[in-house]
Write a protein that holds these residues in place. Structure first.
Motif, short mmCIF file in Angstrom:
data_model
loop_
_atom_site.label_atom_id
_atom_site.label_comp_id
_atom_site.label_asym_id
_atom_site.label_seq_id
_atom_site.Cartn_x
_atom_site.Cartn_y
_atom_site.Cartn_z
N GLN A 265 0.83 -1.19 0.00
CA GLN A 265 0.00 0.00 0.00
C GLN A 265 0.87 1.25 0.00
O GLN A 265 0.48 2.28 -0.49
N ASP A 266 2.04 1.11 0.59
CA ASP A 266 2.80 2.27 0.99
C ASP A 266 4.06 2.37 0.15
O ASP A 266 4.90 1.47 0.17
N PRO A 267 4.21 3.45 -0.64
CA PRO A 267 5.39 3.58 -1.50
C PRO A 267 6.70 3.40 -0.74
O PRO A 267 7.68 2.94 -1.31
N ALA A 268 6.69 3.75 0.55
CA ALA A 268 7.93 3.63 1.31
C ALA A 268 8.32 2.18 1.54
O ALA A 268 9.43 1.90 1.94
N THR A 269 7.38 1.26 1.32
CA THR A 269 7.71 -0.14 1.61
C THR A 269 8.00 -0.94 0.35
O THR A 269 8.38 -2.10 0.44
N GLU B 216 10.35 -1.06 -1.81
CA GLU B 216 11.68 -1.63 -1.99
C GLU B 216 11.91 -2.81 -1.06
O GLU B 216 12.47 -3.83 -1.45
N THR B 217 11.44 -2.65 0.19
CA THR B 217 11.62 -3.75 1.14
C THR B 217 10.88 -5.00 0.66
O THR B 217 11.40 -6.11 0.77
N VAL B 218 9.68 -4.77 0.16
CA VAL B 218 8.91 -5.93 -0.31
C VAL B 218 9.63 -6.64 -1.44
O VAL B 218 9.80 -7.86 -1.44
N ASN C 12 4.07 3.32 -12.43
CA ASN C 12 5.38 3.96 -12.46
C ASN C 12 6.05 4.08 -11.11
O ASN C 12 7.25 4.18 -11.01
N GLU C 13 5.23 4.08 -10.05
CA GLU C 13 5.81 4.28 -8.72
C GLU C 13 6.86 3.22 -8.37
O GLU C 13 7.70 3.45 -7.52
N ALA D 162 9.07 2.04 -10.40
CA ALA D 162 10.22 2.09 -11.31
C ALA D 162 11.53 2.25 -10.55
O ALA D 162 12.51 1.55 -10.82
N GLU D 163 11.56 3.18 -9.59
CA GLU D 163 12.80 3.43 -8.86
C GLU D 163 13.29 2.17 -8.14
O GLU D 163 14.44 1.77 -8.32
#
Ligand SMILES: Nc1ncnc2c1ncn2[C@@H]1O[C@H](COP(=O)(O)OP(=O)(O)OP(=O)(O)O)[C@@H](O)[C@H]1O
Ligand SMILES: Nc1ncnc2c1ncn2[C@@H]1O[C@H](COP(=O)(O)OP(=O)(O)OP(=O)(O)O)[C@@H](O)[C@H]1O
Ligand SMILES: [Mg+2]
Ligand SMILES: [Mg+2]
Lengths: 297, 345, 535, 311
Positions: D43-47, D49-51, D68-69, D71-72
């Motif tokens: 749900q959370d863009p901050a997570t 990468e961890t996922v 796109n979110e 992509a980074e």
């Protein structure tokens, strides 16, 4: 004009029922932040209940039973296990939102919206454009009145308020604050069930994940705004419904000139203004001082 | 001391109880409960790198929660940490955007200052409304959260939008690597140092300054400290500002550390978790650190669980919720049990 | 007293433990019906606990309670109420936001159906009138003066057909005229056959009203009920205080048992008159606000080394006077000068820095934070004297606090305990320990002995005298004329926010009383009664 | 086959549309090919990468995610997990391309353009509405395209946007839609996931109210009101991409998909054609040829559709 009234009644009614649940809990001395969770249980149980039993009455009874159960769980944790009511309430909210999602997933194998063949009974075409309103909308003013009588015009209501404000005073006239809170939360459970049922079944006839979308918290805000008075809080909830509708209106009228995010902020700004104004009218910072240390002795 | 240990044991017992309850429910619903319990332990603390991950979530939460604790101590039910966190991050992101190209030793501190100012401002107006006109802070700060989320949507899809590609991301431009204070894993000496400094300063402020003592006295009985000659608005407003600034600081850390950008709707439950932490910790700074690490572990496990145990998102919500429901329980049967028969009232 | 009558209330071997504390231990006592019984004892002796056991609010650890000869379930308020026992609490138990009518209604027995506001008004107006309680029934409890609140508590307790009425320290909050009205009310109840149990501190009150007296000390029954006819004031004082009786000075002992103290050290008075005043109020008026009568053109002069008493019927501006001196009320005219500096516009902090100290009216609200620890309560004044960010060391503060509290012989376990867990006398001593320090130049003592036992009362008086002898000036506001006369060097009377007269020892109670009631003819008939409390 | 295939969806399940269809297609494919699968809601863009990192560590063979979110994090992590195949649906190309990342771009806004044209043709009032979840750039682009389409047909048309503020609030959707319909708007393009349900419910209340939604699953919610779909078959797209990735010769790179490929399509509702009001279904049939022509024009480049992500 009719359209506007209907729209406000529709969006306001679920909120009002849940607000009343918050009012009765607040008066009994429980900050009920579990409203959101109990409400969504009511919404989910009503729709699933209709799908399974094919009877609205059965469905609402099931919803009420489950919501009362959830309320009693909250009561048990707060009163018997002495948990912090705010955290426990937030926990119950999470339990309601997660639990309903899991239940839908477990039963239907997907979290997609589940639709019922019918919803809360409507007034019907005999009432013209008001025919689309559900019986819960019609019942709402009576329930508000009933709650006002119960809380403001009966000895029970006074004792309940005493339990919240000055538990020792309540105990010294023989009222049992723990039991009163149980009753208050149970009644609140019934009201939340109706609020949830109206939200999911009043005009939508389906249940979607997380569909309460913070209405339980808005209801809680209405309780505070309305100073835990059944009528005051009802008007606060109606106020939220009205500013919500005006916020939409603003988007439709000015959306091409003003950023939508700003227009969407209007209801929140209006609320802040409203609370500020009502605080001023009630006598400013002085009146805000509560009887914080008035503890049970 | 004995009381503290007792209360930690008590919390642990109830957390365990909540987990077992969830496990039973999930087992019943057809999931693998033992795997779930194992994965929680793994995800939070056991698997390699888990401690780092737990700390990555714990440190910003700790900072916000300490701030929440300050305003709760002073008697204000400021539930606006989420909004203050967002506005802090937004201010810092603007600072970073404007100062782009400047030397890191200027830009980084400037961003932190901007972030703290942003958070403080977002706490200042509810504080002023409360102290000047008695406007209920519960509602104003709740509304402040909604407003801040809208503001975040607005800036990330408007003024700060990352124009790369087709420009469809609602997020700010990634920060230059030079301005980052950690990589995307989110744990770096800088962040740890900030958390430690915040912890120490706040601990001193709360436990070792006149302000700390007086603010909590005022929180419990404002009239009494008023009769002692205190300016209530001074104590009150400072606590609002401090709590806002700390939430803003946490937002800045998330921006300049692990995230490197702000995105619409990022960390949507940060503030509420911080409130939970502060309350569970009974508003003590040291307690907040311990509880924050526990919740950091939980956050880390929550990301790990769906992958390892195949639990749906809803199940994670349920686990978190059950823990919240029971973690502050203090039934005295635990004490009775612990004292093994000693009479207690 | 005949033996054939069944006792109205009997306690058998009642023991109450709160955790480690034993509040009552093995108390067996029984009260003859139709009489006025006094229960006395020091703060913390267990009087309130006894009353709560009888009224079902506290479940005794062991023991039984009989009412009118019938044993009742202990720990059940409703059972006790049905059996006819009603309790009026020491600190009243009325929800502050309730209107008078609501406060009456919420405790009435039975289910009670739906009422209308009108029916409620009519019903309770009637009841209150029958009990001589004059009050606007639609006002909220929190806006009422304490006397009225007490009247309402008593009226609330009498909505049932109470056979046994227990009043826990009812006189503590009353003015002399209020006390006399209360006693008149109690006597009328007695005539109606109600058994009244009064918990009292003042010996003269006991001997003035009660038929029997029962003495508790340290949770144990010392003696009783003893017929009041059979006991002297001195003996009773000795029974209450126990061993400590020997430490009382003759002066205090006399004062406590109601003998008139000697006054008129003319030499000291003359010496004082030469000193410059340390607190001056010059034609001070205040803006009206919700918290009591405003001041009108008040002139007041306080010299070092004197105790200036402020007499007056409660609600005549005494509260505002204190708030004006503390800068918590807005002045509309006039100046306040403290230790030679004009402080009219200055905040309380600045005034405290000049040596102002205040023992406020409301001990549990304005004086102490009940949910905070003793050391926090004790240290607040000093902490506020420095900068807010000053580093402090709680361990050190606690050490100093312990020392101070020991000096003031406060009974407590640990300075970390909550102020709310102290008895009234000990709580007041904590405030004294905080406010009466060597730097104190002006001490405003508002009702400093309210609710205190005789030992503690004497202690407060000694402390105030000692401070005076050190050169501090003391403004003593009290509704207890005896107290004022006993320890004040001068007395001013307040009436409707004005200073209505000034008196010096030896005081003529008649003229002070006349000044207190002023032109208010309706109060005059009560006048002779005001001295009635004194034997 | 074998291994672990994970879908990380960044919108909540329960939208009756893209997410639900991706999950069900993943299940289906897992059954067909016999691999283990996970559907993880981030749900959370901050997570994100961890996922992704956790999935990489868990040895996932294929990771699919959307928008796109992500992509980074993809760019940051793909090189560290060379044995994992990364698929980003609805994303811009990554420059330079990574050998183990496939990006698939969608042009949903083109469908919205067609919906706008269609709306302007079938609307009796010339008033057209758009209800989005949150005013995010891709949704803004959809609205701008819708408006451009409508104005291309009828320069006097008005196109009004509103946002519900949530993708999960059908009651709010209903309230907004009701106000729009009361204002004389008779055609609403939805773009708000689970909130759509409320919009359709509002349309169902009076005959003649039209909605264009996103997924065939929504036909049954409004047989007489859902007149068309800007269909986005994420599920099929996932199915195709994962099938390709399971084959041996898979390579990273970028694919355009969308209008004309079956993944994005502007379609008229067969249910509406049967059950909808006769005048409207007749009208729809009548103008459909123009829509097909415009679609051709878009595909061959003769019709230019502006892409604008700001409102
Ligand atoms: N449990 C409670 N929690 C919070 N506030 C309370 C509670 N009980 C009472 N109040 C406060 O008491 C105030 C008075 O409430 P009350 O219901 O008596 O209002 P009212 O105007 O007298 O109502 P009515 O006209 O119905 O008699 C309210 O403004 C509210 O702030
Ligand atoms: N709820 C409680 N918990 C713990 N201790 C208590 C409690 N209530 C009373 N006590 C203790 O029991 C003892 C008796 O208290 P009680 O209130 O009966 O005294 P009292 O005679 O009424 O004193 P006072 O004259 O100050 O009113 C005291 O030591 C008091 O501290
Ligand atoms: Mg009223
Ligand atoms: Mg007592």
């Amino acid at each position: 004009m009719n359209d506007i009234i209907i729209a406000i009644l529709r969006s306001g009614t679920p909120l009002i029922y849940v607000t009343l649940a918050g009012v009765i809990a607040q008066r009994a001395g429980v900050w009920n932040l579990g409203l959101e969770g109990i409400m969504i249980i009511g919404a989910c149980a009503t729709i699933l209940g209709i799908m399974m039993t094919n009877s609205f009455v059965m469905a609402i009874v099931i919803a009420m039973a489950l919501c009362v159960l959830a309320s009693v769980l909250l009561w048990f944790v707060i009163e018997k296990l002495k948990a912090n009511p705010i955290i426990a309430g937030l926990g119950l909210t999470g339990l309601g939102i997660g639990g309903t999602a899991l239940a839908v997933e477990a039963i239907f194998g997907s979290q997609a919206t589940v639709s019922a063949p019918f919803g809360v009974p409507k007034l019907g075409p005999a009432f013209g454009s008001y025919g689309v309103l559900s019986i819960f909308v019609v019942a709402m003013p009576f329930v508000v009145f009933g709650m006002w009588v119960l809380l403001r015009r009966t000895r029970f209501g006074l004792q309940l308020a005493a339990c919240g404000e000055h538990p020792f005073a309540a105990r010294s006239v023989g009222a049992n604050p723990a039991r009163m809170r149980l009753i208050a939360l149970a009644i609140g459970g019934v009201l939340c069930a109706i609020g949830g049922a109206e939200l999911a079944g009043g005009s939508l006839q389906f249940f979607a994940q997380g569909m309460t979308s913070g209405r339980g918290f808005m209801a809680f805000a209405a309780v505070i705004f309305g100073a835990a008075h059944p009528v005051g809080a009802t008007f606060a909830a109606l106020f939220f419904a009205v500013v919500g509708a005006l916020g939409i209106r603003a988007q439709l009228m000015f959306g091409d000139k003003v950023p939508h995010d700003l227009l969407q902020a209007l209801p929140y700004l209006a609320t802040i203004f409203g609370v500020w104004l009502s605080g001023k009218l009630r006598g400013g910072a002085k009146a805000a001082g509560t009887f914080a240390e008035l503890k049970d002795q | 001391m004995k009381d503290r240990i007792l209360s930690i044991i008590r919390s642990l017992i109830f957390v365990a109880f909540a987990l077992v309850l969830c496990a039973a429910v999930f087992q019943f619903a057809g999931y693998n409960a033992p795997l779930m319990l194992g994965s929680i332990a793994d995800g939070a603390f056991l698997r390699p790198g888990a401690m780092e991950q737990s700390l990555r979530w714990a440190l910003p939460l700790f900072i916000t929660a300490v701030g929440v604790g300050i305003s709760f101590r002073a008697g204000f039910f400021n539930i606006g940490a989420q909004g203050q966190f967002y506005v802090g991050a937004i201010f810092a992101a603007f600072a970073a955007e404007w100062l782009k190209g400047g030397p890191a030793f200027v830009v980084i501190p400037a961003c932190f200052i901007a972030g703290m100012i942003g958070g403080a401002l977002w706490a200042l107006w509810p504080g002023l409304l409360k102290l000047r006109s008695g406007t209920d802070e519960v509602i104003t700060t709740l509304m402040g959260n909604f407003l801040a989320s809208l503001l975040l949507v607005y800036v990330t899809s408007g003024p700060l939008k990352d124009p790369s590609g087709s420009g469809q991301q609602a997020s700010s431009r990634p920060l230059d690597a030079a301005y980052r204070i950690s990589n995307s894993l989110g744990l770096s000496p800088t962040i740890i140092a900030i958390a430690v400094v915040v912890g120490i300063v706040m601990w001193l402020l709360v436990n070792r300054t006149a302000f700390g003592v007086l603010a909590s006295l005022a929180g419990r009985n404002g009239t009494m400290v008023q009769w002692q000659g205190a300016k209530l608005w001074q104590l009150g407003l400072s606590s609002f500002i401090i709590s806002g600034a700390l939430a803003g600081l946490a937002g800045t850390i998330e921006l300049m550390g692990p995230n490197g950008r702000i995105a619409s709707g990022f960390l949507p439950t940060h503030g509420f978790t911080a409130i939970l932490i502060a309350l569970v910790a009974n508003l003590s700074v040291v307690g907040t650190a311990v509880v924050a690490i526990f919740f950091g572990g939980l956050a880390s496990a929550a990301l790990y669980l769906p992958i390892m145990a195949g639990l749906p998102a809803a199940a994670i919500d349920i686990i978190n919720a059950a823990i919240a429901l029971f973690i502050t329980a203090r039934s005295n049967f635990v004490e009775k049990f612990l004292r093994l028969g000693g009479r207690s009232q | 007293m005949s033996n054939i009558q069944t006792p109205a209330l009997t306690c058998q071997d009642v023991t109450v433990k709160y955790g480690e504390v034993t509040a009552l231990s093995g108390v067996s006592v029984s009260f003859t019906p139709g009489l006025i019984h006094a229960v006395v004892g020091q703060n913390g002796a267990g009087k309130t606990t006894f009353a709560r056991v009888a009224s079902g609010l506290v479940q005794p650890t062991t023991g039984a309670v009989e009412i009118q000869g019938r044993e009742i379930r202990t720990g059940h308020v409703n059972d006790s109420r049905e059996a006819g026992v009603e309790l009026v609490h020491q600190s009243f138990a009325l929800p502050p936001s309730f209107t008078v009518a609501e406060a009456m209604e919420f405790g009435a027995p039975g289910k009670g159906g739906i009422y209308s506001r009108k029916s409620l008004l009519a019903k309770w107006n009637e009841h209150l009138r029958s009990l001589d309680v004059q009050v606007d029934i639609s006002r909220r409890i929190r806006d009422l003066p304490v006397e009225t609140q007490q009247g309402i508590e008593i009226a609330r307790a009498l909505v049932t057909d109470a056979r046994v009425l227990i009043l826990d320290e009812p006189t503590a909050v009353l003015s002399p005229s209020g006390i006399e009205m209360l006693f008149a009310r109690v006597r009328r109840l007695k005539e109606r056959g109600v058994t009244v149990i009064l918990i009292l501190h003042k010996i003269r009150e006991v001997l003035g009203i009660a038929d029997t007296v029962t003495v508790l000390r340290g949770g144990k029954l010392i003696d009783g009920p003893i017929s009041c006819a059979d006991i002297s004031a001195d003996k009773l004082a000795g029974m209450i205080v126990g061993e400590a009786a020997r430490n009382l000075s003759q002066e205090d002992r006399d004062a406590l048992v109601g003998a008139r103290a000697a006054h008129g050290d003319d030499a000291a008075n003359a010496a004082r008159n030469g000193l410059p005043p340390v607190l001056t109020l010059k034609s001070v008026s205040t803006r009206p606000d919700s918290e009591g009568a405003p001041l009108e053109d008040v002139d007041l002069l306080l010299r070092p080394g004197e105790i200036l008493g402020v007499a007056g019927v409660e609600g005549n501006g005494q509260k505002t006077l204190v708030r004006a001196i503390a800068s918590l009320a807005d002045l509309s005219a006039g100046t306040v000068t403290l230790a030679g500096q004009e402080v009219s516009g200055k905040p309380l902090a600045a005034r405290r820095a000049l040596g102002l100290r205040i023992i406020p009216f409301e001990r549990n609200v304005e004086g102490l934070s009940l949910t905070s620890s003793l050391w926090e309560n004790w240290s607040a004044r000093e902490l506020l004297q420095g900068p807010l960010l000053k580093i402090v060391n709680p361990a050190k503060i606690r050490e100093f606090c312990d020392k101070a509290l020991k000096n003031w012989s406060v009974h407590y376990h640990s300075s970390a305990q909550k102020a709310g867990s102290l008895s009234g006398g000990n709580a007041q001593k904590v405030i004294l320990a905080r406010e009466v320090d060597p730097d104190a130049k002006v001490i405003i003592a508002a009702q400093p002995t309210r609710g205190l036992d005789i030992g503690a009362t004497a202690f407060v008086w000694q402390s105030l005298r000692a401070a005076r002898d050190r050169g501090a000036a003391i403004l003593l506001i009290s509704s207890d004329l005896d107290e004022l006369f006993d320890i004040s060097d001068r007395v001013v009377v307040m009436l409707s926010g004005k200073v209505a007269g000034e008196f010096s020892a030896p005081y003529d109670i008649q003229s002070v009383g006349a000044a207190m009631t002023g032109a208010r003819a309706d109060m005059t008939p009560v006048m002779p009664a005001m001295t009635g409390a004194r034997q | 086959a074998g291994g672990l295939v994970a879908l990380v969806h960044t919108q909540a399940a329960g939208d009756n549309g893209p997410v639900d269809s991706m999950i069900s297609k993943l299940k289906q494919l897992a059954g067909e090919q016999g691999f283990e699968y996970r559907a993880v809601y981030a749900q959370d863009p901050a997570t994100y990468e961890t996922v992704f990192r956790t999935l990489g560590d868990a040895g996932a063979t294929i990771i699919v995610s959307t928008f796109n979110e992500v992509a980074e994090p993809f760019k940051a992590l793909a090189p560290s997990y060379p044995n994992t195949k990364w698929i980003q649906l609805f994303g811009d190309p990554i420059e330079p391309t990574l050998p183990n990342v496939v990006t698939v771009s969608y042009d949903y806004y083109l469908g919205c353009y067609l919906s706008g044209m269609f709306a302007a043709k079938v609307s009796k009032t010339g008033k057209i509405g758009y209800i989005g979840g949150v005013s995010l750039p891709p949704l803004n682009a959809d609205f701008n395209a819708l408006k451009a389409g409508a104005l291309a047909v009828n320069p006097n048309a008005t196109v009004t946007a509103a946002f519900a503020g949530s993708f999960q609030d059908p009651a709010k959707g209903q309230e907004i839609a009701t106000q729009m319909y009361n204002d004389g708007i008779d055609y609403i393009q939805t773009d708000s996931a689970a909130t759509d349900g409320g919009i359709i419910a509002a349309a169902n209340e009076k005959e003649g109210r039209m909605v264009s939604a996103i997924s065939p699953a929504q036909y049954k919610l409004g047989p007489k009101s859902v007149i068309a779909l800007v269909a986005l078959d994420f599920g099929q797209s996932l199915y195709n991409e994962v099938t390709k990735a399971l084959a041996a010769d898979w390579k990273g790179g970028h694919f355009n998909t969308g209008l004309g490929t079956g993944v994005i399509e502007f379609v008229s509702s067969p249910t509406f054609a049967e059950q909808g009001p006769a005048d409207l279904s007749g009208k729809a049939k009548e103008v459909w040829a123009d829509i097909e022509a415009a679609k051709k024009g878009i595909l061959d480049g003769s019709v230019k559709v502006p892409f604008n992500t700001t409102l």
